[in-house]
Design an enzyme around this catalytic site. Structure first.
Site, PDB file in Angstrom:
ATOM      1  N   ASP A 260      -9.131 -18.091  49.289  1.00 57.96           N
ATOM      2  CA  ASP A 260      -9.640 -18.521  47.987  1.00 57.96           C
ATOM      3  C   ASP A 260      -9.715 -17.395  46.970  1.00 57.96           C
ATOM      4  O   ASP A 260      -9.535 -17.612  45.768  1.00 57.96           O
ATOM      5  CB  ASP A 260     -11.028 -19.152  48.138  1.00 57.96           C
ATOM      6  CG  ASP A 260     -12.088 -18.119  48.485  1.00 57.96           C
ATOM      7  OD1 ASP A 260     -11.998 -17.518  49.574  1.00 57.96           O
ATOM      8  OD2 ASP A 260     -13.004 -17.914  47.665  1.00 57.96           O
TER       9      ASP A 260
ATOM     10  N   ASP B 225     -11.026 -12.267  49.815  1.00 61.51           N
ATOM     11  CA  ASP B 225     -11.307 -12.142  51.236  1.00 61.51           C
ATOM     12  C   ASP B 225     -10.254 -12.886  52.042  1.00 61.51           C
ATOM     13  O   ASP B 225      -9.231 -13.314  51.510  1.00 61.51           O
ATOM     14  CB  ASP B 225     -12.719 -12.651  51.541  1.00 61.51           C
ATOM     15  CG  ASP B 225     -12.976 -14.029  50.932  1.00 61.51           C
ATOM     16  OD1 ASP B 225     -12.014 -14.822  50.837  1.00 61.51           O
ATOM     17  OD2 ASP B 225     -14.120 -14.309  50.539  1.00 61.51           O
TER      18      ASP B 225
ATOM     19  N   TYR C 109     -20.003 -20.898  49.318  1.00 59.52           N
ATOM     20  CA  TYR C 109     -19.689 -22.099  48.538  1.00 59.52           C
ATOM     21  C   TYR C 109     -20.689 -23.206  48.833  1.00 59.52           C
ATOM     22  O   TYR C 109     -20.326 -24.310  49.234  1.00 59.52           O
ATOM     23  CB  TYR C 109     -18.243 -22.549  48.798  1.00 59.52           C
ATOM     24  CG  TYR C 109     -17.243 -21.592  48.205  1.00 59.52           C
ATOM     25  CD1 TYR C 109     -17.023 -21.567  46.830  1.00 59.52           C
ATOM     26  CD2 TYR C 109     -16.577 -20.671  48.998  1.00 59.52           C
ATOM     27  CE1 TYR C 109     -16.126 -20.661  46.263  1.00 59.52           C
ATOM     28  CE2 TYR C 109     -15.681 -19.762  48.450  1.00 59.52           C
ATOM     29  CZ  TYR C 109     -15.465 -19.766  47.081  1.00 59.52           C
ATOM     30  OH  TYR C 109     -14.598 -18.861  46.511  1.00 59.52           O
TER      31      TYR C 109
ATOM     32  N   GLU D  28     -13.278  -9.871  40.929  1.00 65.54           N
ATOM     33  CA  GLU D  28     -12.601 -10.650  41.966  1.00 65.54           C
ATOM     34  C   GLU D  28     -11.828 -11.821  41.357  1.00 65.54           C
ATOM     35  O   GLU D  28     -12.359 -12.577  40.551  1.00 65.54           O
ATOM     36  CB  GLU D  28     -13.599 -11.185  42.987  1.00 65.54           C
ATOM     37  CG  GLU D  28     -12.933 -11.832  44.199  1.00 65.54           C
ATOM     38  CD  GLU D  28     -13.912 -12.134  45.318  1.00 65.54           C
ATOM     39  OE1 GLU D  28     -13.455 -12.344  46.463  1.00 65.54           O
ATOM     40  OE2 GLU D  28     -15.139 -12.171  45.055  1.00 65.54           O
TER      41      GLU D  28
END
Length: 513
Positions: free
Chosen positions: A90, A93, A241, A490
């Site tokens: 996503d 990571d 999430y 990120e």
């Protein structure tokens, strides 16, 4: 091909989402049509799609354009005796989170549904990006009443700074089922499959039918076995999430996509019967991977505009009113104005990955503008009628920066927040694969903790993650470009996905496509 808003409306909308703080006193209230583009939107579109190839998990194809990435996660799913190879990481990571991946897929598909006819050579790349996700989502939903919603131990993964090609943390498989429901991720997965079925309806009708049938089955499961996955799976999915908005918005969103994909009136009846209990009237104006209410309102408003539904659909007409209220919330000076902007003109929702709300809101604006234009409608703001002409009036003359232009470099820092676009862009993004030497350069394994020396260094990332849009500047338009600042540095798939549609529209509007 459907007709699209004029350049007048385009400029109005890009001006709409802007700050008035940089306006000079006495500035004329008259705006001419733009004669030339501020940016190379076609180049940005190309790069926004290349980014997804850098996020791929699994066996990479010969056509892979980000060549510093190699195969990874080839045994994913083995722990549960199921094939879960593929899909996307996503963000920076190496975990595959099903909830944001499904939303990314829905938004990529929506981008193609609305603006794919404008993409020309990039359309095939967009479809490839979608199929890389839907092939995985089909695997994740292969068993009835079960969805595999995560691959990887997020806690242990985040304790390492290693390339996906090297990862040796547990590839744990997390699932939802009848006993451990996850309505929000199931309904979002149904939405993704349904939306993608529309993308492939002409080019690959058999695949489209597979996607639509699976979407129907997954939505039935989501609706029948209700419960938040953040409850039963909290230790796996939180704080990464967690679902904060509840699962009601995903049910509404999923039903809207099932209706659009199947034209089955059952889903329209479901929306009319359940809309109120699913939060249709909530006043939230945030659209992203967690909250889909605004997106659902705009999607359903398209149904309202259809001539054959003019009568006896008052509950649906309310969605158009709510969609209007969302537009009005963005425009200072209207009764529903509530949006906050930085001094430089950026829509600002929160510190953590704010750019995701900029890209998603920009997409909703151009999409709703398309719906309004083709149906000859206007926006109503508390009794005030906002037409394209009105949007060019003195009410918006003081707005300076469009959101996409800000993202691409028209900002106080004169920096593009898309990696690889423009002469100045983030060099130290929070992304493991980009920050560590590639397998091409350093074929031997880089151990879990060894990478942290790189993570904390000031050296630019050795690998360019082309097209990646980072979290963006803070509320004061500042961006330190520090690798350990995940909130601002990120990238994420769900930041890029809605931007694809907006860039296609802009590139076409300025004659670049």
């Amino acid at each position: 091909m459907a007709s699209f808003p004029s350049l007048l409306l385009l400029l109005s909308l890009t001006l709409l989402l802007s700050s008035h703080c940089n306006a000079k006193p006495g500035t004329s209230s008259h705006h001419r049509h733009p004669r030339s583009a501020s940016h190379n939107y076609r180049d940005a579109l190309t790069k926004s799609l290349i980014f997804f190839e850098g996020q791929r998990s699994g066996k990479l194809p010969p056509t892979q354009r980000i060549t510093w990435r190699k195969d990874s996660g080839l045994s994913d799913g083995a722990a549960m005796h199921v094939d879960l190879v593929g899909g996307y990481y996503d963000a920076g990571d190496n975990v595959k989170f099903g909830f944001p991946m499904a939303f990314t897929t829905t938004m990529l598909s929506w981008s193609v549904i609305e603006f794919g006819g404008l993409m020309k050579g990039e359309l095939q790349h967009a479809k490839e990006a979608i199929k890389w996700a839907t092939d995985y989502l089909l695997k994740a939903t292969v068993h009835p009443d079960t969805i595999y919603v995560q691959v990887g131990d997020a806690g242990k993964d985040h304790a390492c700074w290693e390339r996906p090609e090297d990862m040796d943390t547990p590839r744990s498989v997390i699932k939802i089922d009848k006993n451990t429901p996850g309505t929000e991720v199931a309904a979002e997965t149904a939405a993704a499959l349904a939306a993608a079925s529309l993308v492939f309806r002409r080019s690959d009708p058999n695949y489209s039918k597979v996607l639509a049938r699976r979407a129907i089955r997954v939505f039935e499961f989501a609706d029948k076995h209700r419960g938040a996955y953040s409850n039963g799976l909290r230790r796996y999915v939180c704080p990464y999430y967690c679902d904060f908005s509840g699962f009601q918005d995903e049910l509404l969103w999923g039903a809207a996509w099932l209706h659009r994909a199947t034209r089955n009136p059952t889903y329209l009846s479901y929306i009319k019967a359940n809309g109120q209990t699913l939060g249709a009237d909530e006043t939230d104006n945030t659209f992203g991977w967690d909250n889909k209410h605004v997106g659902a309102r705009i999607l359903i408003s398209k149904v309202v505009f259809k001539a054959y539904l003019v009568q006896n659909v008052q509950p649906l007409h309310d969605y158009k009113s709510h969609a209007d209220n969302f537009i009005c919330s963005l425009l200072p000076g209207t009764p529903y104005s509530s949006a906050q902007y930085t001094r430089g003109g950026l829509l600002f929702k929160m510190n953590d990955s704010n750019m995701q709300y900029v890209t998603s809101t920009s997409f909703l604006l151009v999409t709703y503008a398309k719906y309004l234009t083709t149906s000859h409608r206007v926006v109503n703001c508390g009794g005030a009628t906002i037409t394209p002409k009105r949007l060019q009036s003195k009410d918006v003359a003081i707005f300076k920066f469009g959101q996409v232009d800000y993202l691409l470099g028209d900002n106080p820092m004169k920096m593009s927040f898309m990696v690889g676009y423009g002469s100045r862009y983030p060099l130290r993004i929070h992304h493991r694969g980009s920050s560590l030497p590639s397998v091409n350069v350093h074929p031997s394994k880089i151990q879990c903790s060894s990478g942290f020396s790189v993570m904390s260094s000031q050296s630019p990332n050795p690998n360019i993650l082309t097209g990646a849009v980072v979290g963006g500047p803070d509320q004061n338009d500042r961006f330190p470009d520090q690798r350990d600042d995940y909130e601002q540095s990120e990238p994420a798939t769900y930041i890029n996905a809605p931007l694809v549609g907006a860039l296609a529209y802009l590139a076409h509007s300025f004659g670049q496509l």
